[in-house]
Enzyme design. Structure first.
Site, PDB file in Angstrom:
ATOM      1  N   GLU A 113     -21.954  52.682 126.463  1.00 51.58           N
ATOM      2  CA  GLU A 113     -22.231  51.296 126.817  1.00 51.58           C
ATOM      3  C   GLU A 113     -21.311  50.836 127.944  1.00 51.58           C
ATOM      4  OE1 GLU A 113     -23.956  49.813 122.523  1.00 51.58           O
ATOM      5  OE2 GLU A 113     -21.836  49.536 122.892  1.00 51.58           O
ATOM      6  N   CYS A 126     -17.117  46.433 133.002  1.00 52.04           N
ATOM      7  CA  CYS A 126     -16.286  47.114 132.009  1.00 52.04           C
ATOM      8  C   CYS A 126     -16.985  48.440 131.704  1.00 52.04           C
ATOM      9  CB  CYS A 126     -16.192  46.233 130.759  1.00 52.04           C
ATOM     10  SG  CYS A 126     -15.348  47.030 129.398  1.00 52.04           S
ATOM     11  N   CYS A 133     -14.741  58.122 120.900  1.00 56.36           N
ATOM     12  CA  CYS A 133     -13.299  58.109 121.172  1.00 56.36           C
ATOM     13  C   CYS A 133     -12.592  58.903 120.080  1.00 56.36           C
ATOM     14  CB  CYS A 133     -12.780  56.666 121.174  1.00 56.36           C
ATOM     15  SG  CYS A 133     -11.068  56.524 121.750  1.00 56.36           S
ATOM     16  N   CYS A 137      -8.015  54.092 116.511  1.00 56.19           N
ATOM     17  CA  CYS A 137      -7.370  52.779 116.322  1.00 56.19           C
ATOM     18  C   CYS A 137      -8.147  52.046 115.229  1.00 56.19           C
ATOM     19  CB  CYS A 137      -7.398  51.961 117.614  1.00 56.19           C
ATOM     20  SG  CYS A 137      -6.542  52.765 118.979  1.00 56.19           S
ATOM     21  N   CYS A 140     -10.864  49.113 115.966  1.00 58.78           N
ATOM     22  CA  CYS A 140     -11.829  49.282 117.067  1.00 58.78           C
ATOM     23  C   CYS A 140     -13.113  49.962 116.588  1.00 58.78           C
ATOM     24  CB  CYS A 140     -11.188  50.105 118.178  1.00 58.78           C
ATOM     25  SG  CYS A 140     -12.281  50.378 119.574  1.00 58.78           S
ATOM     26  N   CYS A 358     -14.577  43.319 123.585  1.00 58.55           N
ATOM     27  CA  CYS A 358     -13.581  44.390 123.406  1.00 58.55           C
ATOM     28  C   CYS A 358     -13.664  44.969 122.010  1.00 58.55           C
ATOM     29  CB  CYS A 358     -12.164  43.841 123.521  1.00 58.55           C
ATOM     30  SG  CYS A 358     -11.638  43.425 125.131  1.00 58.55           S
TER      31      CYS A 358
HETATM   32  N1  SAH Z   1      -8.787  53.226 125.129  1.00 60.11           N
HETATM   33  C1  SAH Z   1      -8.453  52.175 126.035  1.00 60.11           C
HETATM   34  C2  SAH Z   1      -9.630  51.341 126.496  1.00 60.11           C
HETATM   35  C3  SAH Z   1     -10.645  50.888 125.477  1.00 60.11           C
HETATM   36  S1  SAH Z   1     -10.367  49.506 124.447  1.00 60.11           S
HETATM   37  C4  SAH Z   1      -7.388  51.300 125.455  1.00 60.11           C
HETATM   38  O1  SAH Z   1      -7.060  51.465 124.304  1.00 60.11           O
HETATM   39  O2  SAH Z   1      -6.852  50.460 126.180  1.00 60.11           O
HETATM   40  C5  SAH Z   1     -10.190  48.090 125.414  1.00 60.11           C
HETATM   41  C6  SAH Z   1      -9.293  47.027 124.743  1.00 60.11           C
HETATM   42  O3  SAH Z   1      -9.935  46.427 123.597  1.00 60.11           O
HETATM   43  C7  SAH Z   1      -7.998  47.597 124.217  1.00 60.11           C
HETATM   44  O4  SAH Z   1      -6.929  46.745 124.514  1.00 60.11           O
HETATM   45  C8  SAH Z   1      -8.243  47.630 122.718  1.00 60.11           C
HETATM   46  O5  SAH Z   1      -7.059  47.674 122.012  1.00 60.11           O
HETATM   47  C9  SAH Z   1      -9.022  46.367 122.540  1.00 60.11           C
HETATM   48  N2  SAH Z   1      -9.752  46.293 121.270  1.00 60.11           N
HETATM   49  C10 SAH Z   1     -10.231  47.301 120.530  1.00 60.11           C
HETATM   50  N3  SAH Z   1     -10.868  46.820 119.428  1.00 60.11           N
HETATM   51  C11 SAH Z   1     -10.782  45.488 119.497  1.00 60.11           C
HETATM   52  C12 SAH Z   1     -11.286  44.413 118.697  1.00 60.11           C
HETATM   53  N4  SAH Z   1     -11.996  44.672 117.603  1.00 60.11           N
HETATM   54  N5  SAH Z   1     -11.037  43.152 119.073  1.00 60.11           N
HETATM   55  C13 SAH Z   1     -10.349  42.894 120.208  1.00 60.11           C
HETATM   56  N6  SAH Z   1      -9.871  43.846 121.019  1.00 60.11           N
HETATM   57  C14 SAH Z   1     -10.088  45.123 120.676  1.00 60.11           C
END
Ligand code: SAH
Length: 366
Positions: A113, A126, A133, A137, A140, A358
């Protein structure tokens, strides 16, 4: 084998497809030098390579017949030897706030996406760097898809090219910014991401300004050092979320092998080499990191290198295990950081109604 046999036909089709893909290579795998060599070996003038390269990487041609400054003979020569594996925007969803989410089908059928985020001043793309991935985390949604594969440079480039077109088509304005904040961890697909960025920023490519491009990472220390050594010109964002090792490790397993101390050393090196401020992305969650102790730890971490902080609104992804902290907690963070001269912004989510915000990218509708 009896060729007329209905069972044999799929096998034959399969074999002939295989032969075809073996013979006809993906033209975007070739460098400019390799393209030049191709034309010379086929008795054509070397400058053809530059023309084709521009069609591919500057004008985002999807078909050899678009290359109108090449003779029919040259176009046929290309068609005999190559294919252009352009991605396909399979599904496009528009949010009430104007955000567009694309489900992008890759040539092998996998889906990633990408998101177009419009504001008054900017249009931001974006983009994803991996299918799924591997980082796990806990907050996420993408982490729940296992990592299937890295994206190729052309697949990353195509996401930008598609959003560039949508930007003109739907908003009548050019794309202004690019963030690697879609699916995947860009620094775990390092070579392909750097190659895509080269195509996106070079004058022979999309010619977008490096300073308007941001790579966002969980903060893999050795790759940050590598980027600094290579003298990259784009911005770096680090998803920090906690400046206390035990808390960060509990939500981001990468922190077990890549501690905050190692991260800080890498960031100091980054700043020394590039003189570029780092942006920290940080979600404040209820009962997890919403007290003064956590905010002070962040403030201390911010002393390592010049930086700014984006407090990102949490986008719930499931059963309520994580919850957005109160306004008061956010204000407490804001006050403390700003009082110490750290630029801090609260970033409201966009495209939440279509799961485009995000951490929500999870191929839900595909
Ligand atoms: N792997 C990279 C890029 C992808 S995530 C990274 O970790 O930076 C992009 C951003 O969204 C990151 O800052 C991540 O921590 C944040 N993110 C992930 N899940 C989220 C959520 N449920 N709510 C808000 N931000 C989130």
């Amino acid at each position: 084998m009896f060729v007329g046999d209905y069972q044999a036909r799929p096998v034959l089709n399969f074999l002939s497809n295989m032969v075809e893909t073996e013979v006809r290579r993906d033209i975007r795998k070739l460098s400019l030098d390799e393209l030049t060599e191709f034309f010379v070996t086929h008795g054509e003038r070397p400058f053809r390579a530059k023309q084709v390269y521009e069609w591919l990487w500057k004008k985002s041609a999807k078909d050899f017949d678009e290359m109108t400054n090449l003779s029919l003979v040259v176009r046929e020569l290309l068609k005999d030897h190559f294919v252009i594996n352009f991605i396909r925007v399979d599904q496009m969803q528009r949010s009430a706030d104007g955000t567009i989410k694309n489900a992008v089908k890759l040539h092998d059928g996998l889906v990633v996406e990408s998101v177009l985020i419009p504001t008054e001043k900017r249009i931001t793309a974006c983009v994803s760097s991996q299918v799924g991935c591997s980082l796990a985390c806990r907050f996420c949604a993408t982490a729940r898809l296992k990592r299937m594969r890295n994206l190729n440079p052309d697949e990353i480039y195509d996401q930008v090219a598609a959003i560039q077109q949508q930007s003109e088509l739907f908003f009548g304005r050019p794309l202004t910014n690019i963030v690697f904040m879609g699916m995947g961890e860009p620094l775990l697909n390092y070579a392909n991401v750097m190659s895509a960025i080269e195509k996106i920023t070079s004058p022979q490519g999309l010619n977008m300004a490096s300073k308007r491009l941001t790579v966002s990472t969980v903060g893999i220390a050795k790759m940050i050092v590598k980027m600094a050594d290579e003298g990259v010109k784009f911005n770096l964002a680090v998803s920090l979320h906690s400046a206390l090792n035990h808390v960060r490790s509990s939500i981001m397993p990468i922190n077990d092998t890549n501690s905050l101390e190692e991260l800080a050393e890498a960031l100091k090196y980054w700043y020394k080499k590039t003189r570029k401020k780092v942006t920290y992305e940080y979600v404040v969650w209820k009962d997890l990191n919403d007290t003064r102790e956590h905010a002070e730890a962040l403030l201390n971490f911010c002393k390592h290198v010049p930086c700014k902080v984006n407090l990102i609104e949490y986008n719930p992804i499931d059963d309520g295990e994580f919850q957005q902290a109160s306004e008061a907690a956010l204000d407490m963070y804001m006050d403390l950081l700003e009082r110490h001269g750290i630029t801090t912004r609260i970033r409201k989510s966009r495209g939440k109604d279509i799961d485009a915000a995000c951490g929500q990218l999870a191929n839900k509708n595909n």
